[in-house]
Design an enzyme around this catalytic site. Structure first.
Site, PDB file in Angstrom:
ATOM      1  N   GLU A  65     -18.380 -19.826  -1.854  1.00 46.14           N
ATOM      2  CA  GLU A  65     -17.876 -20.932  -2.677  1.00 46.14           C
ATOM      3  C   GLU A  65     -16.354 -21.070  -2.588  1.00 46.14           C
ATOM      4  O   GLU A  65     -15.821 -22.174  -2.562  1.00 46.14           O
ATOM      5  CB  GLU A  65     -18.293 -20.716  -4.137  1.00 46.14           C
ATOM      6  CG  GLU A  65     -17.908 -21.877  -5.043  1.00 46.14           C
ATOM      7  CD  GLU A  65     -18.525 -21.746  -6.434  1.00 46.14           C
ATOM      8  OE1 GLU A  65     -19.734 -21.483  -6.521  1.00 46.14           O
ATOM      9  OE2 GLU A  65     -17.793 -21.913  -7.418  1.00 46.14           O
ATOM     10  N   ASP A  66     -15.641 -19.963  -2.570  1.00 39.36           N
ATOM     11  CA  ASP A  66     -14.186 -20.016  -2.749  1.00 39.36           C
ATOM     12  C   ASP A  66     -13.358 -19.603  -1.535  1.00 39.36           C
ATOM     13  O   ASP A  66     -12.131 -19.627  -1.592  1.00 39.36           O
ATOM     14  CB  ASP A  66     -13.777 -19.122  -3.931  1.00 39.36           C
ATOM     15  CG  ASP A  66     -14.270 -19.679  -5.259  1.00 39.36           C
ATOM     16  OD1 ASP A  66     -14.465 -20.897  -5.351  1.00 39.36           O
ATOM     17  OD2 ASP A  66     -14.464 -18.887  -6.198  1.00 39.36           O
TER      18      ASP A  66
END
Ligand code: ZN
Length: 187
Positions: A65-66
């Site tokens: 996600e990051d």
């Protein structure tokens, strides 16, 4: 050395490198890696989780996600079950934030047992931060809304890990007391 310990160390090292340029949103700007390590620690020490792959998924849970990490990388190093759990707790960042938050509530009941536990520990870590070390610009209202949203996500996965759920409920009660208490001064 025990093979499982080596795998844990590999995941910690991998995740630390992936998150190396990131800090947490809280006013203390802690290194980002503190968060996935805390999530894994919550699972092991409060949740009694001994399933290696769940602990690996926790350490890696925010990499896709990051950071620029791909599912293929995770599968190759840590296997497809770990990768699937990470993907289950990965938000689709192409969606607007409100929609992403709504989807977490809707999807919680359909997560695998491992992903449910990672999600629980993730919310415990994040709500603890929002209460103890919130981002400077967050109002009490915003902090209360964050806690309420977390409660709604967790409502959908009850039964996944009673010890973690108990801890979550105590944390939320504490959070609500401290946030309600603070707001009275402003009224
Ligand atoms: Zn997280």
């Amino acid at each position: 050395m025990d093979n499982q310990i080596a795998k844990i160390i590999e995941a910690v090292s991998f995740s630390a490198k992936k998150h190396r340029f990131q800090t947490r949103k809280g006013a203390a700007s802690e290194p980002y890696i503190n968060h996935p390590l805390e999530v894994a620690n919550i699972l092991a020490s409060i949740g009694g989780v001994t399933d290696l792959e769940i602990l690996l998924a926790a350490i890696l849970h925010d990499t896709i996600e990051d950071t620029e990490t791909t599912a293929e990388e995770i599968t190759e190093r840590f296997g497809s079950r770990v990768c699937n759990m990470v993907l289950e707790v990965t938000d689709d960042k192409s969606l607007p934030k409100a929609e992403r938050k709504q989807k977490q509530i809707e999807h919680a009941p359909y997560l695998s047992p491992g992903a449910k536990q990672v999600k629980l520990a993730d919310k415990i870590s994040n709500i603890t931060d929002v209460v103890e070390n919130p981002p400077k610009e967050w109002t009490e209202q915003r902090r209360r809304e964050y806690v309420d949203w977390g409660v709604n996500v967790i409502a959908g996965l009850r039964g996944a890990n009673p010890a973690l759920e108990r801890h979550f409920d105590e944390l939320v009660a504490r959070a609500k007391r401290s946030l309600a208490g603070g707001s009275q001064h402003h009224r």
